[in-house]
Design a protein around this motif. Structure first.
Motif, mmCIF file in Angstrom:
data_model
loop_
_atom_site.group_PDB
_atom_site.id
_atom_site.type_symbol
_atom_site.label_atom_id
_atom_site.label_comp_id
_atom_site.label_asym_id
_atom_site.label_seq_id
_atom_site.Cartn_x
_atom_site.Cartn_y
_atom_site.Cartn_z
ATOM 1 N N PRO A 127 12.698 22.884 13.539
ATOM 2 C CA PRO A 127 11.950 24.241 12.933
ATOM 3 C C PRO A 127 12.916 25.080 12.366
ATOM 4 C CG PRO A 127 11.218 23.801 15.437
ATOM 5 C CD PRO A 127 12.577 22.794 15.024
ATOM 6 N N THR A 128 12.338 25.336 10.947
ATOM 7 C CA THR A 128 13.440 26.116 10.336
ATOM 8 C C THR A 128 12.772 27.587 9.714
ATOM 9 O OG1 THR A 128 14.531 24.142 9.506
ATOM 10 C CG2 THR A 128 14.995 26.376 8.094
ATOM 11 N N ILE A 129 13.564 28.677 9.887
ATOM 12 C CA ILE A 129 12.931 29.988 9.740
ATOM 13 C C ILE A 129 12.880 30.066 8.101
ATOM 14 C CG2 ILE A 129 12.987 32.487 9.656
ATOM 15 C CD1 ILE A 129 13.953 31.995 12.701
ATOM 16 N N LEU A 130 11.939 30.218 7.398
ATOM 17 C CA LEU A 130 12.146 30.541 6.041
ATOM 18 C C LEU A 130 11.965 32.044 5.566
ATOM 19 C CD1 LEU A 130 9.613 27.353 4.567
ATOM 20 C CD2 LEU A 130 12.188 27.499 5.239
ATOM 21 N N ARG A 131 11.277 32.638 6.301
ATOM 22 C CA ARG A 131 11.135 34.280 6.071
ATOM 23 C C ARG A 131 11.299 34.831 7.526
ATOM 24 N NH1 ARG A 131 6.065 36.341 2.845
ATOM 25 N NH2 ARG A 131 5.006 35.875 4.918
ATOM 26 N N PRO A 132 12.096 35.835 7.848
ATOM 27 C CA PRO A 132 12.156 36.641 9.385
ATOM 28 C C PRO A 132 10.683 37.514 9.110
ATOM 29 C CG PRO A 132 13.726 37.435 7.739
ATOM 30 C CD PRO A 132 13.195 36.385 7.039
ATOM 31 N N GLY A 133 10.434 37.775 10.396
ATOM 32 C CA GLY A 133 9.378 38.573 10.744
ATOM 33 C C GLY A 133 9.372 39.180 12.180
ATOM 34 N N TYR A 134 8.181 39.432 12.521
ATOM 35 C CA TYR A 134 8.163 40.213 13.801
ATOM 36 C C TYR A 134 8.426 39.213 15.193
ATOM 37 C CZ TYR A 134 6.271 43.019 17.664
ATOM 38 O OH TYR A 134 6.464 43.740 18.942
ATOM 39 N N ILE A 135 7.926 37.753 14.752
ATOM 40 C CA ILE A 135 8.066 36.892 15.569
ATOM 41 C C ILE A 135 9.757 36.375 15.267
ATOM 42 C CG2 ILE A 135 7.925 34.357 16.480
ATOM 43 C CD1 ILE A 135 5.520 36.559 16.960
ATOM 44 N N THR A 136 10.726 36.606 16.393
ATOM 45 C CA THR A 136 11.966 36.544 15.887
ATOM 46 C C THR A 136 12.561 35.278 16.261
ATOM 47 O OG1 THR A 136 12.730 37.048 18.317
ATOM 48 C CG2 THR A 136 12.488 38.895 16.475
ATOM 49 N N GLU A 137 13.801 34.757 15.749
ATOM 50 C CA GLU A 137 14.693 33.597 16.147
ATOM 51 C C GLU A 137 14.565 33.245 17.606
ATOM 52 O OE1 GLU A 137 18.192 33.707 13.994
ATOM 53 O OE2 GLU A 137 18.864 31.990 15.006
ATOM 54 N N GLU A 138 14.760 34.306 18.427
ATOM 55 C CA GLU A 138 15.060 34.374 19.781
ATOM 56 C C GLU A 138 13.804 34.044 20.518
ATOM 57 O OE1 GLU A 138 17.812 36.075 22.937
ATOM 58 O OE2 GLU A 138 17.713 34.379 21.300
ATOM 59 N N MET A 139 12.806 34.723 19.880
ATOM 60 C CA MET A 139 11.359 34.320 20.507
ATOM 61 C C MET A 139 10.754 32.615 20.360
ATOM 62 S SD MET A 139 9.711 37.707 19.314
ATOM 63 C CE MET A 139 8.016 37.668 19.698
ATOM 64 N N LEU A 140 11.441 32.305 19.021
ATOM 65 C CA LEU A 140 10.819 30.847 18.672
ATOM 66 C C LEU A 140 11.962 29.868 19.536
ATOM 67 C CD1 LEU A 140 11.010 31.354 14.850
ATOM 68 C CD2 LEU A 140 8.823 31.017 16.032
ATOM 69 N N ARG A 141 13.118 30.300 19.760
ATOM 70 C CA ARG A 141 13.977 29.520 20.540
ATOM 71 C C ARG A 141 13.555 29.295 21.904
ATOM 72 N NH1 ARG A 141 18.973 31.238 18.413
ATOM 73 N NH2 ARG A 141 18.846 29.789 16.692
ATOM 74 N N ASP A 142 13.044 30.321 22.535
ATOM 75 C CA ASP A 142 12.451 30.029 23.881
ATOM 76 C C ASP A 142 11.307 29.132 23.960
ATOM 77 O OD1 ASP A 142 13.894 32.024 24.773
ATOM 78 O OD2 ASP A 142 12.347 33.589 24.823
ATOM 79 N N VAL A 143 10.621 28.740 22.929
ATOM 80 C CA VAL A 143 9.462 28.046 22.694
ATOM 81 C C VAL A 143 10.108 26.512 22.599
ATOM 82 C CG1 VAL A 143 7.044 27.264 21.971
ATOM 83 C CG2 VAL A 143 7.832 29.800 22.577
ATOM 84 N N VAL A 144 10.678 26.296 21.570
ATOM 85 C CA VAL A 144 11.293 24.940 21.081
ATOM 86 C C VAL A 144 12.609 24.610 21.071
ATOM 87 C CG1 VAL A 144 9.157 24.931 19.248
ATOM 88 C CG2 VAL A 144 11.244 26.049 18.502
ATOM 89 N N GLY A 145 13.377 25.633 21.615
ATOM 90 C CA GLY A 145 14.728 25.006 21.771
ATOM 91 C C GLY A 145 15.531 25.578 20.473
ATOM 92 N N ARG A 146 15.787 24.311 19.719
ATOM 93 C CA ARG A 146 16.584 24.542 18.483
ATOM 94 C C ARG A 146 15.864 25.023 17.310
ATOM 95 N NH1 ARG A 146 20.410 21.018 15.237
ATOM 96 N NH2 ARG A 146 19.282 19.172 15.587
ATOM 97 N N VAL A 147 16.489 26.084 16.599
ATOM 98 C CA VAL A 147 15.718 26.640 15.389
ATOM 99 C C VAL A 147 17.060 26.928 14.455
ATOM 100 C CG1 VAL A 147 14.623 28.921 14.519
ATOM 101 C CG2 VAL A 147 14.108 27.872 16.822
ATOM 102 N N ALA A 148 16.542 26.565 13.149
ATOM 103 C CA ALA A 148 17.367 26.597 12.018
ATOM 104 C C ALA A 148 17.017 27.950 11.269
ATOM 105 C CB ALA A 148 17.816 25.526 11.363
ATOM 106 N N VAL A 149 17.974 28.456 10.344
ATOM 107 C CA VAL A 149 17.396 29.489 9.562
ATOM 108 C C VAL A 149 17.817 29.120 8.139
ATOM 109 C CG1 VAL A 149 17.492 31.884 8.964
ATOM 110 C CG2 VAL A 149 18.081 31.330 11.487
ATOM 111 N N ASP A 150 16.722 29.082 7.212
ATOM 112 C CA ASP A 150 17.084 28.760 5.991
ATOM 113 C C ASP A 150 18.221 29.678 5.295
ATOM 114 O OD1 ASP A 150 16.301 27.033 3.540
ATOM 115 O OD2 ASP A 150 15.742 29.124 2.514
ATOM 116 N N PRO A 151 19.145 29.227 4.530
ATOM 117 C CA PRO A 151 20.291 30.004 4.139
ATOM 118 C C PRO A 151 19.657 31.117 3.186
ATOM 119 C CG PRO A 151 20.813 27.739 3.661
ATOM 120 C CD PRO A 151 19.323 27.889 4.191
#
Ligand code: TXA
Ligand code: MG
Length: 357
Positions: free
Chosen positions: A192-216
């Motif tokens: 799963p890759t973050i294309l735009r950051p928002g209120y649901i943070t990388e950390e919160m996503l990681r808690d649910v799905v483990g690995r998370v990438a961020v679009d450069p």
């Protein structure tokens, strides 16, 4: 076109939602509040409605729209495949400020997805958005309800400023809560890759799905050779009319440097806006100082940011200097929006004093 404006409250909910749903069904456009920002909605299954959305916003038609739904189940008819990560994130964060990218189902017109074979879907938590979507029974394509390139609207009055005469109706549900757009996560690939950051943070996503990438492109430091995966992220966005610069440094260094800028501006007869923190606002001598919130409370900064940028427009300042806010967690989203508003223009306090205006 005359734009109808309806204030929605408990006693008008039934009549207003019915009126809006009727407009959507016949192909018209209705702006409405969500928990993030106001959206400009049209029937997402009707290519003509999507074309009207692009026209009303003055938005390039390669910039895809988000489909808003009332119920998780609706996603199954709109996505041709829902990955395990997608399912977990829907269960955990919907309704709420998270948009997910799936492979699109055949029935979604390419006009809605900006020509892409994927589709963005979100289930908002705002009670007015939910009531409208339930009444319509349609997936509603809705970008933020601003003219392309302007700050997203957080109040019905902002929508009116940009959209009066261009759309059928504005539903006024008061000021929105979060104030910046939803987090966008692409769940079509392996990670799963973050294309735009928002209120649901990388950390919160990681808690649910483990690995998370961020679009450069999210960091905002990429050159023209890196193409953002969310087409909208490539445009100068969220921007006030005046050029804006972010100034880095300690509170005192920023205040000292900007006071020198303000002195020079006063001699030159220039009107300068300062986007200030509660902590520092008292230190500025002159200029149009607007407090956006505290460095210790970024929720509040996000909530006020677009409103304050629009206030600078109304005051017709010629240049805006902003303190830097942000950092970790939700601060990433705040800094991302600030940098976009500033066209990625960040300088050190020491440089600010010498900065040509
Ligand atoms: O909070 C929000 O998301 C608000 C409210 C109204 O829901 N909507 C919003 O929409 O911010 P908009 O159109 O201003 O931003 C949508 C972003 C754009 O950057 C667009 O490129 C991206 O989502 N997007 C939409 N569909 C996509 C897709 N299939 N693949 C990648 N990016 C997509
Ligand atoms: Mg937008």
């Amino acid at each position: 076109m005359k734009t109808i404006i309806r204030v929605i409250q408990k006693d008008t909910m039934e009549a207003v939602t019915a009126e809006a749903a009727e407009i959507w069904k016949r192909g018209g456009l209705v702006a409405f509040p969500t928990e993030t920002v106001y959206g400009l909605g049209g029937n997402g299954l009707d290519p003509e409605a999507s074309k009207k959305i692009y026209a009303a916003k003055g938005r390039p038609s390669d910039n895809p729209l988000i489909l808003h739904i009332a119920d998780r189940k609706q996603a199954e008819g709109l996505a041709s495949d829902i990955s395990e990560a997608g399912r977990l994130l829907m269960e955990r964060f919907w309704p709420g400020p998270l948009t997910l990218i799936f492979p699109k189902a055949k029935n979604i017109p390419l006009e809605t997805t900006g020509g892409l074979e994927t589709v963005a879907i979100r289930m908002p938590s705002h009670p007015v958005a939910q009531a409208l979507l339930r009444k319509a029974g349609l997936p509603i394509a809705a970008p933020s309800a601003n003219l392309s390139g302007r700050p997203s609207p957080t109040l019905a009055r902002d929508v009116k400023e940009d959209m009066d005469g261009r759309i059928d109706m504005i539903v006024d549900g008061g000021e929105v809560g979060i104030g910046v757009e939803s987090t966008i996560v692409d769940v079509t690939g392996e990670v799963p890759t973050i294309l735009r950051p928002g209120y649901i943070t990388e950390e919160m996503l990681r808690d649910v799905v483990g690995r998370v990438a961020v679009d450069p492109a999210v960091a905002g430091s990429v050159g023209a050779e890196v193409k953002p995966k969310a087409p909208g992220m490539k445009y100068r966005h969220y921007a006030p009319k005046a050029p804006m610069v972010l100034v880095e440094g300690s509170c005192d260094a920023v205040a000292e440097a900007l006071n020198r800028v303000l002195e020079k501006a006063e001699r030159d007869g220039k009107k300068i806006g300062i986007l200030a923190s509660e902590e520092n606002a008292g230190q500025y001598r002159g200029g149009v100082v607007k407090v956006v919130g505290s460095h210790k409370n970024l929720d509040c900064v996000a909530h006020n940011l677009y409103r304050v940028l629009r206030e600078f427009d109304r005051e017709e300042v010629e240049m805006i200097y902003s303190e830097c806010f942000g950092g970790q967690a939700f601060g990433q989203a705040v800094m991302n929006r600030l940098k976009k508003a500033a066209g990625q223009h960040v300088i050190r306090a020491e440089e600010a004093a010498e900065n040509e205006m």
